[in-house]
Enzyme design. Structure first.
Site, PDB file in Angstrom:
ATOM      1  N   ASP A   1      43.488 111.051  24.811  1.00 10.93           N
ATOM      2  CA  ASP A   1      43.637 110.616  26.198  1.00 10.93           C
ATOM      3  C   ASP A   1      44.966 109.861  26.280  1.00 10.93           C
ATOM      4  OD1 ASP A   1      43.633 109.069  28.534  1.00 10.93           O
ATOM      5  OD2 ASP A   1      41.456 108.843  28.522  1.00 10.93           O
ATOM      6  N   GLY A   2      45.903 110.395  27.048  1.00  7.44           N
ATOM      7  CA  GLY A   2      47.234 109.792  27.124  1.00  7.44           C
ATOM      8  C   GLY A   2      47.214 108.349  27.594  1.00  7.44           C
TER       9      GLY A   2
ATOM     10  N   ASP B   1      52.869 114.177  33.051  1.00  2.45           N
ATOM     11  CA  ASP B   1      52.570 115.347  33.881  1.00  2.45           C
ATOM     12  C   ASP B   1      51.091 115.654  33.700  1.00  2.45           C
ATOM     13  OD1 ASP B   1      52.856 117.534  35.532  1.00  2.45           O
ATOM     14  OD2 ASP B   1      53.640 118.843  33.965  1.00  2.45           O
TER      15      ASP B   1
ATOM     16  N   ASP C   1      47.891 115.414  24.572  1.00  2.02           N
ATOM     17  CA  ASP C   1      47.070 116.135  25.541  1.00  2.02           C
ATOM     18  C   ASP C   1      45.603 115.952  25.188  1.00  2.02           C
ATOM     19  OD1 ASP C   1      47.988 118.621  27.679  1.00  2.02           O
ATOM     20  OD2 ASP C   1      45.851 118.367  27.238  1.00  2.02           O
TER      21      ASP C   1
END
Length: 263
Positions: A126-127, A144, A98
């Site tokens: 940062d995904g 998500d 996250d």
């Protein structure tokens, strides 16, 4: 997209939406910069997937030949997937990524996350950047990633989908939560179809217009609807989720000839 009043937990930090929390009865919910609920937890049964989109995002289990060794989550939110996986897939290692330190802090303190250690880790990053470092080493990717207004642009582009494909193991599955009312929804689907060579299924959630979209690294071994129905019955008992309904919704919303899917 239920609406509740919510109270602020902290002042906004940089460009990231502020985190809020609300409680109604035994349901505690997380918000990001608006009254829209991002994640909910049943205080009496923390592992329960309260929101319908989160239940739909477990539809990939219908097509998994074996349980995953490792799951990567992009977007921790209130930790719904982390709690569910810890309870129902205890042998699976999981990494939650996250970008928002407030979200991580609130999830740790108020949302009964599994203990962090060998089987569960949280990474503040940062995904879309983090996933680039994985090479065919994760079995399921759950995405998500919404801000206070809409899905995050970096998580719906072809480069991100390609990075996810590179990160997945040979039979890996990518799952993302999209909003069907987004005018760009069909464009996102077309990009995903291109990167995953047509191996994509759309599973509408029971409410609110969310869709769990699945993409497969390789064609699922089981696509026969009669066999999947038997599998759905077993999974429903094992995981306390309505896989029979999921399969019916998949059949109604994706190409098939009445006997099997086309993946």
């Amino acid at each position: 997209m239920a609406q509740h009043p919510y109270r602020r937990l902290r002042a906004p930090k940089s460009h990231l939406p502020e985190v809020g929390i609300s409680e109604e009865g035994n349901i505690r919910s997380l918000h990001l910069g608006s009254a829209t609920i991002q994640s909910s937890m049943n205080l009496d049964h923390p592992a329960e997937l309260v929101l319908s989109y989160s239940r739909a995002m477990m539809g990939w289990l219908l097509f998994a030949e074996k349980l995953p060794q490792h799951i990567t989550q992009i977007g921790l939110g209130g930790g719904s997937f982390a709690r569910w996986i810890d309870t129902y897939l205890p042998a699976t290692r999981q990494t939650a990524v996250d970008i928002n330190p407030q979200v991580i802090a609130v999830a740790r303190s108020l949302f009964e996350l599994p203990p962090e250690g060998n089987t569960f880790e949280i990474i503040e990053a940062d995904g879309a950047e983090y996933i680039k470092v994985l090479r065919h080493s994760t079995d399921v990717i759950l995405v998500d990633g919404f801000d206070s207004v809409q899905i995050i642009d970096e998580l719906v582009g072809e480069p991100f989908f390609q990075d996810c494909r590179n990160a997945l193991s040979s039979d890996g599955i990518f799952v993302t939560n999209w909003w069907s009312g987004d005018k760009r929804y069909q464009l996102f689907i077309e990009r995903l179809l291109k990167v995953f060579e047509g191996r994509v299924l759309e599973l509408p959630a029971e409410s609110h217009g969310n869709v769990a979209v699945m993409a497969f690294q390789s064609s699922p071994k089981e696509q026969n609807l009669d066999n999947l129905k038997k599998r759905a019955e077993k999974l429903s008992e094992r995981y306390d989720l309505n896989f029979k309904r999921m399969l019916a919704d998949l059949k109604a919303n994706n190409q098939n000839n009445g006997k099997h899917f086309y993946l």
